[in-house]
Enzyme design. Structure first.
Site, mmCIF file in Angstrom:
data_model
loop_
_atom_site.group_PDB
_atom_site.id
_atom_site.type_symbol
_atom_site.label_atom_id
_atom_site.label_comp_id
_atom_site.label_asym_id
_atom_site.label_seq_id
_atom_site.Cartn_x
_atom_site.Cartn_y
_atom_site.Cartn_z
ATOM 1 N N ASN A 50 0.798 -1.188 -0.091
ATOM 2 C CA ASN A 50 0.121 -0.224 -0.080
ATOM 3 C C ASN A 50 0.822 1.097 0.143
ATOM 4 O OD1 ASN A 50 -2.445 -1.469 0.432
ATOM 5 N ND2 ASN A 50 -1.293 -2.096 2.402
ATOM 6 N N HIS A 136 -14.255 -2.028 6.425
ATOM 7 C CA HIS A 136 -12.943 -2.849 7.032
ATOM 8 C C HIS A 136 -13.305 -3.191 8.552
ATOM 9 C CE1 HIS A 136 -8.810 -2.862 9.116
ATOM 10 N NE2 HIS A 136 -8.402 -3.346 7.695
ATOM 11 N N GLU A 179 -16.114 4.297 3.792
ATOM 12 C CA GLU A 179 -14.447 4.406 3.411
ATOM 13 C C GLU A 179 -14.596 5.243 2.117
ATOM 14 O OE1 GLU A 179 -12.543 0.534 3.317
ATOM 15 O OE2 GLU A 179 -13.722 -0.101 4.966
ATOM 16 N N SER A 183 -10.987 -1.272 0.538
ATOM 17 C CA SER A 183 -9.500 -1.937 0.388
ATOM 18 C C SER A 183 -9.670 -2.946 -0.427
ATOM 19 C CB SER A 183 -9.172 -1.853 1.859
ATOM 20 O OG SER A 183 -9.889 -2.695 2.604
ATOM 21 N N ASP A 208 -13.362 6.996 6.303
ATOM 22 C CA ASP A 208 -12.145 6.623 6.509
ATOM 23 C C ASP A 208 -11.394 6.582 5.095
ATOM 24 O OD1 ASP A 208 -10.001 5.009 6.543
ATOM 25 O OD2 ASP A 208 -10.919 3.223 7.861
ATOM 26 N N HIS A 211 -7.042 4.244 2.532
ATOM 27 C CA HIS A 211 -6.510 3.769 1.116
ATOM 28 C C HIS A 211 -6.545 5.062 0.156
ATOM 29 C CE1 HIS A 211 -5.579 -0.438 1.751
ATOM 30 N NE2 HIS A 211 -6.489 -0.257 2.444
ATOM 31 N N LYS A 242 -0.066 3.422 4.836
ATOM 32 C CA LYS A 242 0.079 3.296 3.274
ATOM 33 C C LYS A 242 0.751 4.210 2.679
ATOM 34 C CE LYS A 242 -4.375 0.997 4.998
ATOM 35 N NZ LYS A 242 -3.714 -0.352 5.200
#
Ligand SMILES: Cc1ncc(COP(=O)(O)O)c(C=O)c1O
Length: 398
Positions: A50, A136, A179, A183, A208, A211, A242
């Site tokens: 990542n 997640h 998110e 992910s 969130d 990523h 990440k």
């Protein structure tokens, strides 16, 4: 019944892998740079990190860690709420607040703990946490820890979110958690529509950006910036592990409630703070990211290169253009065989097996870095082709 009986199916599944490398148990001897690692003594192309902007080996980043290690010692030996807040932790919080243009920022020891702290610090019994069904594990765990009622809505469906919110007796006591970039699937959340549903119902929204930070938005702040709704998000959460190539998490918000989590959130108070070297390297990585927007352009050029190549070869990949490119393989047996063969051929990617997916929809989860050269991407495509043909994942004659 014995305490250990519940682990027996896991042992059976491991036995079924047979000889060869075991998924989720890879040991990297050492990285030889941001894009290659040594596994079992052999150079291996990394298509599963990542490290989106490739900052783990940027000269400024290890240098900052080295300097902090010498100055401040190996660890803080304490919680943020006790002896573990050094000036550099506060400086990093100030940097995040400034970067996002928000009044408050808090730095956590991991991204996992950031989600735990936010959700369990803001929500309690009689409140509601409303989450996307593909969230997640840290979001699910934070919701469970809070003791609030938990409702999951259909992945990326603002209409289903609206239905769930409409059923709540007190939507002002609800936190919606999504998110920016998911992910596993590499899907992006439809944030303007989600914002609208939250606003109509009066619920709070947390995004969130684990990523998406570094990859999306004019300044790399994530999907909320890219979709023009940063001002409408109550709490942004992210991780250092990440794009920023460290360990830790952050949250930013204009709500004073975030500042109060310093004194109340258990995953913030009851754990040691990030080490000086780690905090310093994250600060340096943030500075490199801010100074080099061209890294983001390089990441997206690589994403387009690899997606075009995989599609041309006949692989079935996720529909969304993102630095996460899932390759659909099928059964667990076939996917494990593909993963092992790729590793044997000199390419590391991640694997997704049940319960993280349907038993017939297992994935090789690939993810890409700005640091990969065009030659390395072509080499990865050649390896995918060789292994995909040998296992008939793609047409052998194509
Ligand atoms: C969406 C999401 N949130 C939070 C986390 C946790 O972050 P960390 O691994 O830095 O603790 C991850 C980690 O993979 C993640 O994918």
């Amino acid at each position: 019944m014995d305490l250990f009986d519940k682990l027996a199916p896991l042992a059976d599944r491991l036995a079924a892998v047979g000889g060869g490398p075991v998924p989720f148990d890879t040991v990297i001897d050492r990285p030889s740079g941001p894009t290659e690692v040594i596994i079992d003594g052999r150079p291996t192309l990394m298509c599963g990190s990542n490290n989106y902007l490739g900052l783990s080996f940027h000269p400024d980043v290890p240098a900052a860690a080295h300097d902090a290690l010498e100055r401040d010692g190996a660890g803080t030996t304490g919680s943020r709420a006790a002896n573990g807040t050094f000036a550099r932790h506060r400086r990093l919080e100030d940097s995040f607040a400034e970067l996002y243009g928000k009044r408050h920022a808090v730095v956590f020891t991991t991204g996992y703990q950031a989600n735990l702290a936010l959700i369990s610090g803001l929500c309690a019994a009689d409140d509601a946490v409303v989450i996307d069904s593909e969230s997640h594990a840290s979001i699910y765990d934070g919701a469970k820890l809070s003791g609030a009622q938990v409702f999951a809505f259909r992945h990326n469906s603002p209409a289903d979110l609206a239905r769930k919110l409409a059923r709540l007796p007190e939507p002002r006591r609800a936190l919606v958690v999504v998110e920016g970039l998911y992910s596993i699937s590499g899907d992006v959340a439809p944030l303007p529509q989600i914002v609208e549903e939250c606003r109509d119902a009066g619920a709070y929204l947390m995004v969130d950006e684990a990523h998406s930070f570094g990859a999306y938005g004019e300044h790399g702040l994530g999907c909320a910036e890219a979709q023009g709704v940063l001002d409408d998000v109550d709490f942004v959460v992210g991780t250092f592990s990440k794009t920023l190539a460290g360990v830790g998490g952050y949250s930013v918000s204009n709500h004073d409630a975030l500042r109060l989590l310093h004194f109340s959130a258990r995953p913030y108070v009851f754990t040691a703070s990030g080490s000086p070297a780690n905090i310093a390297s994250v600060q340096a990585a943030l500075d490199v990211m801010r100074r080099n927007p061209a890294l983001r352009d390089r990441l997206w050029a690589n994403v387009r290169h690899v997606r075009a190549g995989l599609l041309h070869l006949g692989f079935k990949i996720g529909p969304t253009e993102s630095p996460i490119v899932p390759i659909e393989i099928g059964s667990a047996e076939r996917t494990v065989a593909m993963w092992q063969a790729l590793l044997h051929a000199g390419l590391y990617a991640n694997i997704v097996l049940p319960p993280a997916c349907r038993p017939d929809a297992c994935l090789i989860r690939t993810s890409y870095s700005a640091a990969l050269t065009a030659e390395q991407i072509d080499r990865s495509l050649a390896l995918f082709e060789q292994v995909g043909r040998a296992l008939s994942v793609i047409d052998a004659a194509a």
